[in-house]
Design a protein around this motif. Structure first.
Motif, PDB file in Angstrom:
ATOM      1  N   LEU A 207    -105.061   8.251 -35.294  1.00 21.17           N
ATOM      2  CA  LEU A 207    -106.362   9.378 -34.763  1.00 21.17           C
ATOM      3  C   LEU A 207    -105.563   9.442 -32.807  1.00 21.17           C
ATOM      4  CD1 LEU A 207    -109.844   8.142 -36.441  1.00 21.17           C
ATOM      5  CD2 LEU A 207    -108.325  10.384 -36.772  1.00 21.17           C
ATOM      6  N   ASN A 208    -104.716   9.379 -32.594  1.00 20.43           N
ATOM      7  CA  ASN A 208    -104.263   9.202 -31.766  1.00 20.43           C
ATOM      8  C   ASN A 208    -104.464  10.754 -31.363  1.00 20.43           C
ATOM      9  OD1 ASN A 208    -103.340   6.872 -31.532  1.00 20.43           O
ATOM     10  ND2 ASN A 208    -101.055   7.189 -31.651  1.00 20.43           N
ATOM     11  N   ALA A 210    -106.899  12.837 -31.045  1.00 22.59           N
ATOM     12  CA  ALA A 210    -108.113  13.135 -32.253  1.00 22.59           C
ATOM     13  C   ALA A 210    -109.279  13.951 -30.976  1.00 22.59           C
ATOM     14  CB  ALA A 210    -108.271  12.703 -33.314  1.00 22.59           C
ATOM     15  N   GLU A 211    -109.972  14.919 -31.620  1.00 23.91           N
ATOM     16  CA  GLU A 211    -111.016  14.745 -31.021  1.00 23.91           C
ATOM     17  C   GLU A 211    -112.645  14.980 -32.030  1.00 23.91           C
ATOM     18  OE1 GLU A 211    -111.451  18.208 -28.645  1.00 23.91           O
ATOM     19  OE2 GLU A 211    -109.233  18.226 -27.837  1.00 23.91           O
ATOM     20  N   ALA A 233    -106.355   5.074 -32.182  1.00 28.70           N
ATOM     21  CA  ALA A 233    -106.727   6.092 -31.815  1.00 28.70           C
ATOM     22  C   ALA A 233    -106.741   5.715 -30.188  1.00 28.70           C
ATOM     23  CB  ALA A 233    -107.971   5.838 -32.353  1.00 28.70           C
ATOM     24  N   LEU A 236    -108.158   9.114 -28.067  1.00 26.27           N
ATOM     25  CA  LEU A 236    -109.833   9.389 -28.789  1.00 26.27           C
ATOM     26  C   LEU A 236    -110.536  10.542 -27.707  1.00 26.27           C
ATOM     27  CD1 LEU A 236    -111.052  10.048 -31.747  1.00 26.27           C
ATOM     28  CD2 LEU A 236    -111.496   7.620 -31.204  1.00 26.27           C
ATOM     29  N   ALA A 238    -113.786  10.911 -28.681  1.00 23.74           N
ATOM     30  CA  ALA A 238    -115.544  11.167 -29.777  1.00 23.74           C
ATOM     31  C   ALA A 238    -117.161  11.119 -28.668  1.00 23.74           C
ATOM     32  CB  ALA A 238    -115.335   9.817 -30.442  1.00 23.74           C
ATOM     33  N   ALA A 258    -108.371   5.899 -24.815  1.00 19.31           N
ATOM     34  CA  ALA A 258    -109.836   6.670 -25.554  1.00 19.31           C
ATOM     35  C   ALA A 258    -111.333   7.401 -24.268  1.00 19.31           C
ATOM     36  CB  ALA A 258    -110.359   6.278 -26.214  1.00 19.31           C
TER      37      ALA A 258
END
Length: 489
Positions: A207-208, A210-211, A233, A236, A238, A258
């Motif tokens: 999930l590198n 990822a938003e 991740a 990330l 989140a 992250a």
């Protein structure tokens, strides 16, 4: 369906199907499928035509049939529910008017890369190869719960949901799915919840970059997730809770760089999880609370400034902390336990320092534990604790007792040298020695014959009482410290 009923576009696809050849309706490779609603009949395919081809299309001996289309507008619902498709399905850069339904279907491979869809229903799907929604834009939910994929699931660069909205139903549903290789979703953007609870991924989850946007809700729900190697991740973003409670990740849970944000709520939950290494290197300070209760880690790489104001660590186990820092920089985290003083987090931190051979830091943590515990005691017990702390640091600062003894010994020796106390029985008294007289007063179990032979008066008598009391306090606290040291070993 008879050939005469097919449109020219559909005839091209039918003729290419038994050869496994591709049909490209695009006017350019950079064409955007979002404008597909305006595409005319020359590039429009009816879903029922594609369904008949996939379930009962013509094949040619010596060739591998398959559906391979770029840039088509697909009208109607592609309904393959419970069907068996013995050919690969590749519908790239296509515009779907209705969400395909592959619930319970069996396919060789499903590729929808760069397409625009209102949703995808594929719960309990069985795929012998990969499933790709790479760079797709999907407004409605992607339902893959209970799917079993012999290949990987690709969602890299996909855009799910509608910006600014958090629908009740998760936009990506992989709960209880089984993926034989990887879940590959770097750059995924999800406006809504992502569910992976109970999923089994034999290799890694990526999930590198990822938003995941679900403010006030659970952005990533991955309880009891089982991963074969790593969950990456990095970078990330989140907004909402990341729930990894009970997850099994034998190697890395990498959240380096992250940003986890759920102000006023839980930002990260990894309670009861078992993880090889948790990395929050150079991550932004977490906004929201963190729950790591009963989790087990081999290594924690978390700088102190990343932790939020509230962290639950009761039962948390780890072997190594990196980067290696003085105990004073790690101890503030243990003050953030919402349930107040708990002994286990201190014991665990001390054990981690002993693991790397830093016994001094381990003693500092043990001393901090006793000082924190003292604040929970009644006043009389608190006073005794202050005496032990001041005297010998609860046994973790033994040189402090030696300093006190030396100070009192010098004070008493000087005072009684200047004012010799009278003998009780002058004819029987030994020669007076102020040093050994002071030692007799300070050390309760040693008798040099001086204390019982001489009796000071006035304030010197009070000095003698003070030396006797201080000697008992020091002796008791030293004994407690020695006992505590032996118990630790």
């Amino acid at each position: 369906m008879e050939i005469t009923e097919l449109t020219p576009a559909e005839r091209r696809v039918r003729d290419a199907f038994p050869l496994g050849a591709g049909v490209d309706f695009r006017e350019g490779e950079d064409e955007d499928a979002a404008s597909g609603a305006a595409w005319g009949p020359e590039r429009t395919l009816r879903a029922e035509v594609l369904r008949d081809l996939l379930l009962d299309g013509p094949v040619r001996e010596g060739r591998i049939a398959g559906l391979k289309v770029w840039g088509a507008r697909i009208t109607g619902r592609l309904d393959l529910q419970y069907g068996t498709v013995a050919h690969p399905v590749r519908l790239r850069s296509c515009h779907f008017e209705e969400a395909p339904d592959l619930y319970g279907a069996r396919v060789v491979a499903l590729v929808l890369s760069d397409s625009v869809l209102p949703g995808l229903t594929a719960g309990n799907l069985r795929a012998d190869g990969v499933v790709r929604i790479t760079c797709c834009r999907i407004r409605g939910p992607v339902r893959l719960q209970g799917a079993k994929l012999s290949g990987a699931f690709f969602a890299n660069g996909a855009r799910l949901g509608t910006p600014g909205e958090v629908p009740e139903e998760a936009v990506l549903q992989l709960n209880h799915a089984e993926v034989a290789t990887d879940v590959w979703a770097p750059g995924l953007v999800a406006h809504g919840k992502v569910h992976m609870n109970g999923a089994v991924v034999r290799n890694q989850v990526n999930l590198n970059d990822a938003e995941l946007n679900a403010p006030g809700a659970t952005a990533l729900h991955a309880e009891v997730l089982t991963v074969g190697t790593d969950l990456h991740a990095m970078r990330l973003r989140a907004r909402g809770r990341v729930n990894l409670g009970g997850a099994r990740i034998p190697r890395q849970l990498n959240l380096a760089h992250a940003r986890l944000s759920n102000p006023g709520g839980r930002a990260l939950r990894a309670s009861s999880s078992v993880v090889g290494e948790l990395w929050l290197r150079e991550a932004e300070p977490i906004e929201g609370s963190v729950n790591l209760r009963r989790a087990q880690f081999d290594l924690l790489h978390v700088p102190p400034e990343v932790w939020p104001r509230q962290v639950q660590t009761d039962g948390l186990g780890y072997r190594v902390l990196t980067p290696h820092l003085p105990a004073a920089q790690r101890l503030p985290l243990l003050e953030r336990e919402p349930d107040g003083y708990l002994p286990h987090p201190y014991e665990q931190l001390a054990a981690a320092y002993r693991t790397v051979g830093d016994d001094g830091a381990a003693r500092t943590v043990q001393l901090a534990k006793l000082r924190r515990h003292r604040r929970t005691l009644p006043p009389y017990a608190r006073l005794w604790g202050f005496l032990q702390d001041a005297a010998v640091g609860y046994g973790f600062r033994p040189m402090r007792a030696a300093g006190w003894l030396l100070f009192l010994l010098c004070t008493g020796t000087l005072a009684f040298a200047l004012h010799r106390p009278p003998a009780l029985k002058p004819s029987e008294a030994p020669a007076f020695n102020p040093l050994f007289y002071t030692l007799d007063l300070l050390l309760p179990i040693i008798d040099f014959g001086q204390e019982g032979a001489f009796a000071p008066h006035g304030w010197y008598q009070w000095l003698a009482y003070l030396l006797i009391a201080a000697g008992w306090v020091l002796a008791t606290t030293i004994a407690a410290g020695v006992t505590r040291s032996l118990n630790r070993q």
